[in-house]
Write an enzyme that holds these catalytic residues in place. Structure first.
Site, PDB file in Angstrom:
ATOM      1  N   ASN A  80       0.823  -1.213  -0.060  1.00  0.00           N
ATOM      2  CA  ASN A  80      -0.220   0.178   0.183  1.00  0.00           C
ATOM      3  C   ASN A  80       1.092   1.309   0.015  1.00  0.00           C
ATOM      4  O   ASN A  80       1.387   1.355   0.986  1.00  0.00           O
ATOM      5  CB  ASN A  80      -1.048  -0.150   1.205  1.00  0.00           C
ATOM      6  CG  ASN A  80      -1.835   1.134   1.288  1.00  0.00           C
ATOM      7  OD1 ASN A  80      -1.756   2.147   0.554  1.00  0.00           O
ATOM      8  ND2 ASN A  80      -2.423   1.383   2.587  1.00  0.00           N
ATOM      9  N   LYS A  88       0.176   4.336  -0.481  1.00  0.00           N
ATOM     10  CA  LYS A  88      -0.321   5.427   0.164  1.00  0.00           C
ATOM     11  C   LYS A  88      -0.246   6.767  -0.493  1.00  0.00           C
ATOM     12  O   LYS A  88      -0.146   6.756  -1.679  1.00  0.00           O
ATOM     13  CB  LYS A  88      -0.143   5.477   1.906  1.00  0.00           C
ATOM     14  CG  LYS A  88      -0.123   4.411   2.685  1.00  0.00           C
ATOM     15  CD  LYS A  88       0.136   4.668   4.117  1.00  0.00           C
ATOM     16  CE  LYS A  88      -0.180   3.052   4.785  1.00  0.00           C
ATOM     17  NZ  LYS A  88       0.003   3.217   6.228  1.00  0.00           N
ATOM     18  N   HIS A 102      -9.328   1.229   4.925  1.00  0.00           N
ATOM     19  CA  HIS A 102      -8.233   1.417   5.523  1.00  0.00           C
ATOM     20  C   HIS A 102      -8.226   2.407   6.694  1.00  0.00           C
ATOM     21  O   HIS A 102      -9.004   3.202   6.553  1.00  0.00           O
ATOM     22  CB  HIS A 102      -7.143   1.961   4.619  1.00  0.00           C
ATOM     23  CG  HIS A 102      -5.655   1.904   5.183  1.00  0.00           C
ATOM     24  ND1 HIS A 102      -4.987   2.719   6.242  1.00  0.00           N
ATOM     25  CD2 HIS A 102      -4.763   1.033   5.054  1.00  0.00           C
ATOM     26  CE1 HIS A 102      -4.034   2.582   6.550  1.00  0.00           C
ATOM     27  NE2 HIS A 102      -3.523   1.367   5.798  1.00  0.00           N
ATOM     28  N   GLU A 110      -6.601   4.567   7.917  1.00  0.00           N
ATOM     29  CA  GLU A 110      -6.382   6.127   7.638  1.00  0.00           C
ATOM     30  C   GLU A 110      -7.684   6.785   6.958  1.00  0.00           C
ATOM     31  O   GLU A 110      -8.052   7.781   7.337  1.00  0.00           O
ATOM     32  CB  GLU A 110      -5.113   6.209   6.814  1.00  0.00           C
ATOM     33  CG  GLU A 110      -4.051   5.854   7.418  1.00  0.00           C
ATOM     34  CD  GLU A 110      -2.782   5.471   6.644  1.00  0.00           C
ATOM     35  OE1 GLU A 110      -2.703   5.715   5.552  1.00  0.00           O
ATOM     36  OE2 GLU A 110      -1.691   4.684   7.339  1.00  0.00           O
ATOM     37  N   GLU A 126      -5.162  -4.921  10.353  1.00  0.00           N
ATOM     38  CA  GLU A 126      -4.123  -4.164  10.659  1.00  0.00           C
ATOM     39  C   GLU A 126      -4.387  -3.324  12.033  1.00  0.00           C
ATOM     40  O   GLU A 126      -5.326  -2.292  12.183  1.00  0.00           O
ATOM     41  CB  GLU A 126      -4.111  -3.029   9.733  1.00  0.00           C
ATOM     42  CG  GLU A 126      -3.774  -3.634   8.069  1.00  0.00           C
ATOM     43  CD  GLU A 126      -3.314  -2.434   7.291  1.00  0.00           C
ATOM     44  OE1 GLU A 126      -2.350  -2.681   6.614  1.00  0.00           O
ATOM     45  OE2 GLU A 126      -4.071  -1.617   7.145  1.00  0.00           O
ATOM     46  N   GLY A 151       2.590   2.293  10.814  1.00  0.00           N
ATOM     47  CA  GLY A 151       3.626   3.360  10.501  1.00  0.00           C
ATOM     48  C   GLY A 151       4.431   3.829  12.045  1.00  0.00           C
ATOM     49  O   GLY A 151       5.214   4.905  12.015  1.00  0.00           O
ATOM     50  N   SER A 202       3.771  -2.298  10.313  1.00  0.00           N
ATOM     51  CA  SER A 202       5.130  -2.401  10.372  1.00  0.00           C
ATOM     52  C   SER A 202       5.735  -3.664  10.092  1.00  0.00           C
ATOM     53  O   SER A 202       6.609  -4.153  10.736  1.00  0.00           O
ATOM     54  CB  SER A 202       5.621  -1.952  11.830  1.00  0.00           C
ATOM     55  OG  SER A 202       5.011  -0.640  11.975  1.00  0.00           O
TER      56      SER A 202
HETATM   57  P1  13P Z   1       3.118   0.310   7.659  1.00  0.00           P
HETATM   58  O1  13P Z   1       3.889  -0.936   7.215  1.00  0.00           O
HETATM   59  O2  13P Z   1       3.919   1.592   7.173  1.00  0.00           O
HETATM   60  O3  13P Z   1       3.060   0.314   9.196  1.00  0.00           O
HETATM   61  O4  13P Z   1       1.754   0.643   7.092  1.00  0.00           O
HETATM   62  C1  13P Z   1       1.025  -0.484   7.139  1.00  0.00           C
HETATM   63  C2  13P Z   1      -0.299  -0.117   6.502  1.00  0.00           C
HETATM   64  O5  13P Z   1      -1.075   0.839   6.748  1.00  0.00           O
HETATM   65  C3  13P Z   1      -0.653  -0.737   5.184  1.00  0.00           C
HETATM   66  O6  13P Z   1      -1.958  -0.554   4.767  1.00  0.00           O
END
Ligand code: 13P
Length: 260
Positions: free
Chosen positions: A9, A11, A98, A100, A172, A178, A217
């Site tokens: 992803n 982003k 997601h 976010e 997740e 992140g 992560s």
């Molecule tokens: P990270 O791998 O940067 O923690 O992000 C995970 C994520 O949100 C994948 O959709």
């Protein structure tokens, strides 16, 4: 047996140059990974670059996904993108709900369910990757399973278990996204097992065939241990998917499991 799916992803990162470098780097690198045929690889660039990415992946085994979609087929929805549009440019997957999008853009369980339902209505031309997970506060209050249940129930109520026949789920934990903090393999496995058992209450076969990815992560150094867990069928990777080398490092872990 479930095939592992390693998904990036991206982003809101990238550029035209990065899109081609990263996809070419991944596709070339996979050519040198023995056992690369035993798992699937997916990249989800920003929607602006999906058309370019579609051309780049077309001669490779890499699959293409979007990060979001609007539930409506067409109409006056300025700035939005529909499923038929994603399908037309070659997207096989779309991330839904997601954290976010839920946290920063106020997406509700109900809206996520509508998007999921739209994928089902389009006969899974674009496969939904339903993202679910608890916040740190919810985990501390020991509400992880209740939150996962709510997020799954919202979709189950709209599509029924049949909606999951071809879907992918990504667990997740919000506190691991992140942050560099990863769920322990045991924490992740427990959540994945809970999700699978919940599906099994409705349909054993669908529960056994549904791929449940872990996200938060994930990196080359922790991928093998996470992916080795019985109910973890791949990864949804943010930061580590932005460099071919680290993404391929995670792919190599999946290859090892596929061979074992
Ligand atoms: P990270 O791998 O940067 O923690 O992000 C995970 C994520 O949100 C994948 O959709």
């Amino acid at each position: 047996m479930r095939r592992q799916l390693i998904a990036g992803n991206w982003k809101m990162h990238g550029s035209k140059e990065m899109t081609s470098e990263l996809i070419n780097g991944i596709a070339n690198g996979l050519g040198h990974v023995s056992g690369a045929n035993n798992f699937d690889v997916l990249v989800c660039p920003s929607s602006v670059y999906l058309s370019i990415a579609s051309g780049l992946v077309s001669e490779t085994s890499v699959k293409l996904g979007a990060q979001n979609v609007n539930a409506n087929e067409q109409g006056a929805f300025t700035g939005e993108i529909s499923l038929p549009m994603l399908a037309e440019i070659g997207c096989q997957y779309v991330l839904l709900g997601h954290s976010e999008r839920r946290e920063l853009f106020g997406e509700t369980n109900g809206q996520v369910a509508e998007k999921f339902s739209a994928c089902v209505a389009l006969d899974f031309t674009v496969t939904p990757v339903l993202c679910i997970g608890e916040t740190l506060e919810q985990r501390q209050q020991e509400r992880t399973n209740a939150v996962l249940s709510e997020q799954l129930d919202a979709v189950l109520e709209v599509t029924g278990i049949a909606g999951f026949a071809k879907a992918v789920i990504a667990y997740e934990p919000v506190w691991a996204i992140g942050t560099g903090e990863t769920a322990t393999p045991e924490q992740a496995q427990n959540a994945h097992e809970f999700i699978r058992n919940k599906l099994a209450e409705h349909d054993q076969d669908i529960a056994q065939q549904t791929r449940i990815l872990y996200g938060g992560s994930m990196k080359p150094t922790n991928a093998l241990e996470l992916l080795s867990q019985a109910d973890i069928d791949g990864g949804l990777i943010g930061g580590a998917s932005l460099q071919a080398e680290s993404f391929l490092g995670i792919c190599k872990a999946a290859a090892q499991i596929g061979i074992a």
